[in-house]
Design an enzyme around this catalytic site. Structure first.
Site, PDB file in Angstrom:
ATOM      1  N   SER A   1     -32.462   4.489  -4.672  1.00 48.15           N
ATOM      2  CA  SER A   1     -32.129   4.665  -3.179  1.00 48.15           C
ATOM      3  C   SER A   1     -30.859   4.173  -2.934  1.00 48.15           C
ATOM      4  O   SER A   1     -29.895   4.186  -3.625  1.00 48.15           O
ATOM      5  CB  SER A   1     -33.371   3.713  -2.501  1.00 48.15           C
ATOM      6  OG  SER A   1     -33.398   4.049  -1.121  1.00 48.15           O
TER       7      SER A   1
ATOM      8  N   TYR B   1     -27.923  11.063   5.365  1.00 52.11           N
ATOM      9  CA  TYR B   1     -27.781  10.399   4.155  1.00 52.11           C
ATOM     10  C   TYR B   1     -28.880   9.170   4.260  1.00 52.11           C
ATOM     11  O   TYR B   1     -29.813   9.014   3.554  1.00 52.11           O
ATOM     12  CB  TYR B   1     -26.681   9.872   3.630  1.00 52.11           C
ATOM     13  CG  TYR B   1     -26.618   9.185   2.384  1.00 52.11           C
ATOM     14  CD1 TYR B   1     -26.840  10.085   1.144  1.00 52.11           C
ATOM     15  CD2 TYR B   1     -26.178   7.930   2.287  1.00 52.11           C
ATOM     16  CE1 TYR B   1     -27.117   9.107  -0.047  1.00 52.11           C
ATOM     17  CE2 TYR B   1     -26.344   7.124   0.931  1.00 52.11           C
ATOM     18  CZ  TYR B   1     -26.482   7.885  -0.065  1.00 52.11           C
ATOM     19  OH  TYR B   1     -26.473   7.178  -1.510  1.00 52.11           O
TER      20      TYR B   1
ATOM     21  N   LYS C   1     -32.390   8.267   2.519  1.00 47.47           N
ATOM     22  CA  LYS C   1     -32.763   7.165   1.537  1.00 47.47           C
ATOM     23  C   LYS C   1     -33.747   6.372   2.244  1.00 47.47           C
ATOM     24  O   LYS C   1     -34.593   5.625   1.746  1.00 47.47           O
ATOM     25  CB  LYS C   1     -31.572   6.399   1.565  1.00 47.47           C
ATOM     26  CG  LYS C   1     -30.596   7.172   0.434  1.00 47.47           C
ATOM     27  CD  LYS C   1     -30.963   7.258  -0.870  1.00 47.47           C
ATOM     28  CE  LYS C   1     -29.883   7.975  -2.035  1.00 47.47           C
ATOM     29  NZ  LYS C   1     -30.401   8.204  -3.344  1.00 47.47           N
TER      30      LYS C   1
HETATM   31  P1  NDP Z   1     -22.212  10.730  -8.774  1.00 48.34           P
HETATM   32  O1  NDP Z   1     -21.793  11.756  -7.885  1.00 48.34           O
HETATM   33  O2  NDP Z   1     -21.305  10.127  -9.734  1.00 48.34           O
HETATM   34  O3  NDP Z   1     -23.734  11.075  -9.588  1.00 48.34           O
HETATM   35  C1  NDP Z   1     -24.610  11.898  -9.085  1.00 48.34           C
HETATM   36  C2  NDP Z   1     -25.538  12.429 -10.032  1.00 48.34           C
HETATM   37  O4  NDP Z   1     -26.752  13.494  -9.539  1.00 48.34           O
HETATM   38  C3  NDP Z   1     -25.022  13.543 -11.094  1.00 48.34           C
HETATM   39  O5  NDP Z   1     -25.187  13.257 -12.176  1.00 48.34           O
HETATM   40  C4  NDP Z   1     -25.321  15.006 -10.272  1.00 48.34           C
HETATM   41  O6  NDP Z   1     -25.149  15.758 -11.609  1.00 48.34           O
HETATM   42  C5  NDP Z   1     -26.838  14.650 -10.058  1.00 48.34           C
HETATM   43  N1  NDP Z   1     -27.075  15.662  -9.034  1.00 48.34           N
HETATM   44  C6  NDP Z   1     -26.819  15.830  -7.844  1.00 48.34           C
HETATM   45  N2  NDP Z   1     -27.460  16.904  -7.346  1.00 48.34           N
HETATM   46  C7  NDP Z   1     -28.550  17.176  -8.403  1.00 48.34           C
HETATM   47  C8  NDP Z   1     -29.519  18.206  -8.309  1.00 48.34           C
HETATM   48  N3  NDP Z   1     -29.737  18.976  -7.247  1.00 48.34           N
HETATM   49  N4  NDP Z   1     -30.185  18.229  -9.705  1.00 48.34           N
HETATM   50  C9  NDP Z   1     -29.810  17.519 -10.509  1.00 48.34           C
HETATM   51  N5  NDP Z   1     -28.913  16.605 -10.595  1.00 48.34           N
HETATM   52  C10 NDP Z   1     -28.156  16.318  -9.499  1.00 48.34           C
HETATM   53  O7  NDP Z   1     -22.943   9.580  -7.985  1.00 48.34           O
HETATM   54  P2  NDP Z   1     -23.788   8.226  -8.227  1.00 48.34           P
HETATM   55  O8  NDP Z   1     -23.874   8.036  -9.656  1.00 48.34           O
HETATM   56  O9  NDP Z   1     -23.186   7.143  -7.255  1.00 48.34           O
HETATM   57  O10 NDP Z   1     -25.147   8.595  -7.587  1.00 48.34           O
HETATM   58  C11 NDP Z   1     -26.658   8.485  -8.180  1.00 48.34           C
HETATM   59  C12 NDP Z   1     -27.592   7.700  -7.149  1.00 48.34           C
HETATM   60  O11 NDP Z   1     -27.081   6.517  -6.640  1.00 48.34           O
HETATM   61  C13 NDP Z   1     -27.459   8.736  -5.994  1.00 48.34           C
HETATM   62  O12 NDP Z   1     -29.128   9.098  -5.524  1.00 48.34           O
HETATM   63  C14 NDP Z   1     -26.789   8.070  -5.110  1.00 48.34           C
HETATM   64  O13 NDP Z   1     -27.266   8.281  -3.481  1.00 48.34           O
HETATM   65  C15 NDP Z   1     -27.189   6.665  -5.294  1.00 48.34           C
HETATM   66  N6  NDP Z   1     -26.152   5.615  -4.738  1.00 48.34           N
HETATM   67  C16 NDP Z   1     -24.772   5.540  -4.796  1.00 48.34           C
HETATM   68  C17 NDP Z   1     -23.954   4.798  -4.365  1.00 48.34           C
HETATM   69  C18 NDP Z   1     -22.592   4.751  -4.414  1.00 48.34           C
HETATM   70  O14 NDP Z   1     -21.685   4.087  -3.820  1.00 48.34           O
HETATM   71  N7  NDP Z   1     -21.989   5.114  -5.482  1.00 48.34           N
HETATM   72  C19 NDP Z   1     -24.695   3.743  -3.450  1.00 48.34           C
HETATM   73  C20 NDP Z   1     -26.043   3.715  -3.145  1.00 48.34           C
HETATM   74  C21 NDP Z   1     -26.931   4.833  -3.860  1.00 48.34           C
HETATM   75  P3  NDP Z   1     -24.980  17.334 -11.636  1.00 48.34           P
HETATM   76  O15 NDP Z   1     -23.769  17.540 -10.439  1.00 48.34           O
HETATM   77  O16 NDP Z   1     -24.458  17.711 -13.036  1.00 48.34           O
HETATM   78  O17 NDP Z   1     -26.133  18.156 -11.299  1.00 48.34           O
END
Ligand code: NDP
Length: 243
Positions: free
Chosen positions: A134, A148, A152
């Site tokens: 989350s 967003y 979440k």
């Molecule tokens: P990134 O953008 O680096 O990673 C997001 C990942 O999600 C990628 O691997 C992407 O892969 C995948 N993804 C997105 N959409 C889809 C889809 N429809 N199907 C399959 N895979 C998908 O961001 P984060 O690592 O930061 O994000 C990971 C999680 O952490 C998310 O849920 C985000 O909301 C949460 N989060 C992040 C924060 C931050 O500041 N970074 C803070 C709090 C929470 P691909 O594009 O190859 O499909």
């Protein structure tokens, strides 16, 4: 003893990639999912026991089939990490509704799809863990994050609901709620004003946020507790993050 299967969504970058590295170091068989399969293939992993599949988590059938195929090789999923997500910042007054839909579909329905794919088997085995990624935006509001935040808060709500439903089956449902971290998350934001407001907020933290490695460590910590102990939620953020 052979280790059980770990499924990680959104493994191509950010938290998901770091989580994959940690479990790979301990030799867990893994199914790594993301739309950009080629990016996952470039991670510094030992791919001997790793299945990589290009799956969009909003496609419930493809998601389920992919898990089924990996389970045919490595046995039932013992840990599902529903990490895939998108954050498209914007103001409700002018944001494209398509962006709201992308967030709700990915962040909420994608998580439900994953849970549905593994829950029956986990309940039957009376063993298994689901960790949903989350955000602190699932606990409190942030300006320019309305859709967003809605997604979440949804992840928080559905996770706690399912946790209650399956607790008597010895199945764990847990949450990690990170603050801002250095991943690719911001690269998909189209609203330039929202993006520069976010960067200005980051500057109040010294210009950098949390290293995603620590979020991966939190996930691993939850899983490493004995099955009879469920860490229901970890909130984790840079010390300098004020909100
Ligand atoms: P990134 O953008 O680096 O990673 C997001 C990942 O999600 C990628 O691997 C992407 O892969 C995948 N993804 C997105 N959409 C889809 C889809 N429809 N199907 C399959 N895979 C998908 O961001 P984060 O690592 O930061 O994000 C990971 C999680 O952490 C998310 O849920 C985000 O909301 C949460 N989060 C992040 C924060 C931050 O500041 N970074 C803070 C709090 C929470 P691909 O594009 O190859 O499909």
């Amino acid at each position: 003893m052979n280790k059980p299967l770990v499924v990680i969504t959104g493994a191509s970058s950010g938290f998901g990639a770091e989580i994959a590295k940690l479990f790979n170091q301990e030799d867990y068989p893994m199914l790594l999912l993301g739309r950009r399969k080629e990016k996952i293939m470039k991670l510094p992993l030992n791919f001997e026991k790793v299945v990589v599949d290009s799956v969009d988590v909003t496609d419930g059938e493809a998601f389920k089939n992919s898990i089924k195929e990996a389970e045919a090789v490595y046995g039932p999923t013992d840990l599902l990490i529903n990490n895939a997500g998108v954050m498209l910042l914007g103001n409700v007054q002018n944001q494209e509704p398509n962006e709201w839909k992308t967030m709700i579909d990915t962040n909420v329905l994608g998580v439900l799809n994953g849970m549905q794919a593994v829950l029956t088997n986990m309940k039957d085995r009376k063993h298994g863990t689901i960790i949903n990624m989350s955000s602190l935006a699932g606990r409190k509001t942030f300006v320019n994050h309305a859709a967003y935040v809605a997604s979440k808060f949804g992840v928080h709500g559905l996770s706690e609901t399912v946790r209650e439903e399956v607790s008597s089956y010895n199945v764990r449902v847990s949450l990690v709620a990170p603050g801002a971290a250095e991943t690719e998350l911001l690269t998909h934001v189209t609203d330039q004003q929202a993006l520069s407001d976010y960067e200005a907020w980051k500057d109040t933290m010294g210009g950098f946020t949390m290293n995603p490695v620590h979020v991966a460590e939190a996930v691993k910590f939850i899983y490493d507790m004995p099955q009879e102990v469920n860490i229901r939620e970890i909130d984790i953020a840079a010390t300098r993050q004020d909100g």
